[in-house]
Design an enzyme around this catalytic site. Structure first.
Site, PDB file in Angstrom:
ATOM      1  N   SER A  35       0.851  -1.195   0.000  1.00  0.00           N
ATOM      2  CA  SER A  35       0.000   0.000   0.000  1.00  0.00           C
ATOM      3  C   SER A  35       0.880   1.235   0.000  1.00  0.00           C
ATOM      4  CB  SER A  35      -0.891   0.016   1.248  1.00  0.00           C
ATOM      5  OG  SER A  35      -1.540   1.263   1.400  1.00  0.00           O
TER       6      SER A  35
ATOM      7  N   TYR B 198      -2.971  -1.437  10.083  1.00  0.00           N
ATOM      8  CA  TYR B 198      -2.967  -1.737   8.648  1.00  0.00           C
ATOM      9  C   TYR B 198      -1.689  -1.234   7.989  1.00  0.00           C
ATOM     10  CZ  TYR B 198      -4.452  -1.257   3.726  1.00  0.00           C
ATOM     11  OH  TYR B 198      -4.545  -1.293   2.351  1.00  0.00           O
TER      12      TYR B 198
END
Length: 279
Positions: free
Chosen positions: A172, A185
């Site tokens: 990400s 996350y």
């Protein structure tokens, strides 16, 4: 570009989203880049995983579709794979369980005949405004789902892989530009990028490549099911391109990394971020 304010219960469903994400159902055209390959994709019921499954099938691969519990979405992915003339294997269950990770690799090999491409894509996130409000069990679950699953899947897959095989981790933009409200996350996504770089070096002598893809804001069920409505409505508007990406816009990168066109790409982290830099 803005979205209507909306929220769902996690893990979220595609049909409840407004607008519905584009997974390349009507647009992706294959050209035989993955002919004869067998791919296992986690989180393939929706979002990026669904787009990758559709693209892989249209490029000639059979696809094992791993998903948590979203049966309707997963069946829809399988339908598109089969319409492309390829085999689809549905694998329901929780990748936070190491035994399940090993089982879905075993079933992929047994029922489809091998494994040439592993895409570790399933992920969990939740938005929290303070450190104190992150539950301990949520931290553990995020690590288990996003990061530990990747380890268990790769470890189980490698013995079945031949030279030319490919491992792809979904990282990400949060891997080096972490959002403070997505702390667990973001930490896992940085670790995925790091682990993939290690795998590339460990597995190079076997002819197995390992890379990660770093998406920016992509319109998937994860967004309305884990973010406040006001953040959903402006999701992606702060990128240089001024909008969120669609899952279909990720698929070509995953195809490149899975096939012979990417034969000398290993240890890379490919940014698909709408202009947000990854350095």
């Amino acid at each position: 570009m803005s979205f209507p304010e909306q929220q769902q219960q996690p893990p979220g469903e595609t049909e409840a989203m407004e607008p519905r994400p584009d997974h390349g159902e009507e647009s992706y055209r294959g050209s035989g880049k993955l002919t004869g390959k067998i791919a296992l994709i986690t989180g393939a019921d929706s979002g990026i995983g669904k787009a990758v499954a559709i693209a892989y099938a249209r490029e000639g691969a059979d696809v094992a579709i791993s998903y948590l519990s979203e049966d309707e979405d997963a069946e829809d992915t399988a339908k598109w794979v089969r319409e492309a003339g390829r085999k689809a294997l549905l694998l329901r269950g929780d990748v936070s369980d190491p035994a399940h990770c090993r089982e879905i690799v075993r079933r992929t090999v047994e029922e489809l005949g091998g494994i040439d491409v592993l895409v570790s894509n399933a992920a969990f996130q939740m938005n929290h405004e303070s450190l104190e409000e992150i539950p301990d069990d949520e931290w553990d679950h995020t690590i288990a789902t996003n990061l530990s699953a990747f380890f268990h899947l790769a470890k189980a897959s490698v013995p079945h892989m031949k030279p030319g095989a490919s491992i792809i981790g979904s990282s990400s933009v949060n891997s080096d530009m972490p959002s403070p409200t997505l702390l667990p996350y973001a930490a896992t996504k940085a670790a995925i990028a790091n682990m993939t770089a290690s795998l590339a070096q460990l597995l190079g002598e076997k002819g197995i490549r390992a890379n990660s893809v770093a998406p920016g804001p992509i319109w998937t069920p994860l967004i309305p099911s884990t973010m406040p409505e006001e953040k959903v409505s402006q999701f992606g508007s702060d990128t240089p391109l001024g909008r969120a990406g669609q899952p279909a816009e990720l698929a070509p990168v995953y195809v490149l990394l899975a096939g012979d066109d990417g034969s000398y790409i290993s240890g890379a982290r490919v940014a698909v971020t709408g202009g947000r830099p990854i350095l």
